[in-house]
Design an enzyme around this catalytic site. Structure first.
Site, short mmCIF file in Angstrom:
data_model
loop_
_atom_site.label_atom_id
_atom_site.label_comp_id
_atom_site.label_asym_id
_atom_site.label_seq_id
_atom_site.Cartn_x
_atom_site.Cartn_y
_atom_site.Cartn_z
N LYS A 34 -11.19 -5.11 0.42
CA LYS A 34 -10.79 -4.80 1.51
C LYS A 34 -9.23 -4.36 2.23
CE LYS A 34 -8.70 -9.96 2.34
NZ LYS A 34 -9.03 -11.40 2.71
N TYR A 267 20.47 2.55 14.67
CA TYR A 267 21.31 1.59 16.03
C TYR A 267 21.74 0.32 16.26
CZ TYR A 267 17.11 5.12 16.26
OH TYR A 267 16.11 6.31 16.24
C1 LIG Z 1 -9.00 -11.66 1.11
C2 LIG Z 1 -9.75 -12.91 0.64
C3 LIG Z 1 -10.05 -13.34 -0.17
C4 LIG Z 1 -8.99 -12.81 -1.56
O1 LIG Z 1 -7.86 -13.23 -1.50
P1 LIG Z 1 -6.99 -13.74 -2.86
O2 LIG Z 1 -6.00 -14.34 -2.19
O3 LIG Z 1 -6.13 -12.09 -2.63
O4 LIG Z 1 -8.05 -13.12 -4.54
C5 LIG Z 1 -10.86 -14.54 -1.22
N1 LIG Z 1 -12.34 -14.69 0.25
C6 LIG Z 1 -11.99 -13.95 0.81
C7 LIG Z 1 -12.44 -15.39 2.03
C8 LIG Z 1 -10.78 -13.33 1.94
O5 LIG Z 1 -11.33 -12.72 3.54
#
Ligand SMILES: *Cc1c(COP(=O)(O)O)cnc(C)c1O
Length: 378
Positions: A34, A267
Site C-alpha cells: 500500500k 526563514y
Molecule cells: C499497513 C498494514 C499492515 C502492515 O503493517 P507493518 O507494520 O508495516 O508490517 C498489516 N495489516 C494492516 C491491516 C495494515 O493496515
C-alpha cells in the site's frame, strides 16, 4: 543527473523477504505494498515480491489493487479499506481482488458488485478484537455473519479469510495481545459454529511476526520489515533483526557559500552562524517529504561526514552547515537517509530524532523525487 533521487535496492527487498519468509515458518507471507509500497514504488516492489515467490500482496485501497492489475499483476491481492460507494468495487470483483468486509454495508456493496459482474467475490471478514479501528465489533459481528450466510447461500461470495489487526503487535509481553488473541479465537469459533470456515486466519503484521509467534496463524501481513525498517525500536534495529533498509534518499549539493559569523539562515533566522563557516544548499524540502521539524535537528552525510541541517526546512530546499575545512564540491552527493553505508542516518534514526516512526519517514517522500532502482549497493 537529477537534483535528488530515492534509490531503492531491490536486492535488499528480496533479502528482507527471505528473512521474513524464514521467520514466518508455515505461515504464508503477504507483502504489503500500500501507499506506493511505503514510498518505494509499487510496481517494481510488487514485481520483486512476486519473483521472490510471494503469493499474496496487500493494499489498503481498492484503487491500489486495481493499479496492481493495471501493471499486469495477476496474483492474489487483498484490499481492506474503503468508504461507501467506492466506484472500484465491481472492477475489483471482476479482476479477482479479495476484499475485506467489516460491515454489512460493505458486504452489501460486494454482493451487489458480484451480481453485476456475474462472479462470486472472495471476502475476508474483519473483526475488531481490541484495536477499535476497522473491523466488526462483538455487537456488529452476529448481524454481519448472518448477512454472510445469506450471500454464501446465494453463491455470490466465498469466505477466504477471517482477520484482525493488533494494537501492540510490536511489543513483546503486551497484555493487549493475549486479549486480542483470545477474542480472535472466540470469533473464529463463533463463525465455525455457523459453518463459516475461512481458509486463511490472519492477525499479525511485521511487529507481531517478531514479537508474537503465537499470532502467526495461516498468514502474516508484513510491510515495514520488507522495506528493511524495524517495526519498533524496542524490538531492535534493522541490523539486529537481520534487515537492510532498502531506500537511500540522496540529493546533490546545489550551492556552496562562505558566510561570516552572525549570518542567519532561512526563514525566521532560527539559526545564526557563530563563526565564519560554509553553508551548503540541499534541493529537497518539505514538499518532497523532508519533515519541517528537521530544521536545526536533522543531520545528513556528505563525504562520509555528518552535517547538521541549519535553519528552517523550506518547501523545496534546506541548508546544511559544512564548517570551515574540507569542503565538498557543488554537485556532490548528500545522503539524507539510507542503510548507513555513507555515514547517513537510517530512517529509524531520523524517526527517533524527530519523534515519529520510520514508516512516516519513508512513506512521505513525495512524487517529485524520482525513484531509481538498483540491485545491491556498491
Ligand atoms: C499497513 C498494514 C499492515 C502492515 O503493517 P507493518 O507494520 O508495516 O508490517 C498489516 N495489516 C494492516 C491491516 C495494515 O493496515
Amino acid at each position: 543527473m537529477r537534483r535528488a533521487a530515492a534509490v531503492v535496492d531491490l536486492a535488499a527487498i528480496r533479502a528482507n523477504l527471505a528473512r521474513i519468509t524464514a521467520l514466518a515458518g508455515n505461515a504464508t507471507v503477504m507483502a504489503v505494498v500500500k501507499a506506493d509500497a511505503y514510498g518505494h514504488g509499487m510496481g517494481p516492489v510488487a514485481r520483486t515480491a512476486r519473483r521472490s515467490g510471494i503469493e499474496w500482496l496487500g493494499v489498503a485501497l481498492p484503487s491500489e489493487a486495481l493499479a496492481l492489475r493495471a501493471q499486469g499483476d495477476e496474483g492474489r491481492v487483498l484490499a481492506w479499506l474503503w468508504a461507501p460507494g467506492d466506484p472500484d468495487i465491481p472492477a475489483c470483483v471482476r479482476s479477482d481482488v479479495d476484499l475485506s468486509v467489516s460491515t454489512e454495508w460493505a458486504l452489501a456493496e460486494v454482493v451487489a458488485a458480484a451480481r453485476r459482474v456475474g462472479r462470486s467475490a472472495r471476502i475476508h471478514i474483519k473483526v475488531d478484537t481490541g484495536l477499535s479501528r476497522n473491523g466488526a465489533t462483538a455487537e456488529q459481528l452476529p448481524g454481519l455473519l448472518v448477512a454472510v450466510l445469506d450471500a454464501l447461500s446465494e453463491g455470490v461470495v466465498q469466505v477466504e479469510g477471517m482477520w484482525s489487526h493488533l494494537a501492540d503487535g510490536d511489543t513483546p509481553d503486551a497484555a493487549s495481545v493475549s486479549e486480542q488473541l483470545a477474542r480472535f479465537q472466540s470469533v473464529l469459533d463463533e463463525a465455525d459454529a455457523l459453518g463459516i470456515r475461512p481458509r486463511l486466519r490472519h492477525l499479525s503484521n511485521s511487529g507481531g511476526l517478531w514479537a508474537h509467534p503465537e499470532c502467526r496463524f495461516d498468514l502474516v501481513r508484513t510491510g515495514i520489515a520488507m522495506y528493511g525498517l524495524s517495526p519498533a525500536p524496542g524490538l531492535g534495529t534493522s541490523a539486529e533483526l537481520g534487515l537492510t533498509p532498502a531506500m537511500t534518499l540522496v540529493a546533490r549539493l546545489a550551492h556552496l557559500k562562505g558566510v561570516a559569523a552572525g549570518a542567519s539562515v532561512s526563514y525566521g533566522g532560527t539559526w545564526t552562524a557563530t563563526n565564519e563557516t560554509a553553508l551548503g544548499l540541499v534541493p529537497l524540502g518539505y514538499a518532497d517529504g523532508i519533515p519541517r521539524s528537521a530544521g536545526n535537528r536533522g543531520e545528513v552525510a556528505v563525504g562520509g561526514q555528518r552535517r547538521p541541517i541549519v535553519g528552517r526546512v523550506a518547501m523545496d530546499q534546506f541548508v546544511i552547515d559544512l564548517g570551515a575545512r574540507e569542503l565538498p564540491h557543488v554537485g556532490d552527493d548528500v545522503y539524507v537517509f539510507g542503510p548507513g553505508r555513507h555515514g547517513e542516518w537510517t530512517p529509524d534514526e531520523w524517526a527517533d530524532t524527530l519523534d515519529t516512526i520510520g514508516y512516516e519517514i519513508v512513506t512521505r517522500i513525495g512524487p517529485r523525487v524520482a525513484r531509481e532502482y538498483v540491485e545491491g549497493q556498491p
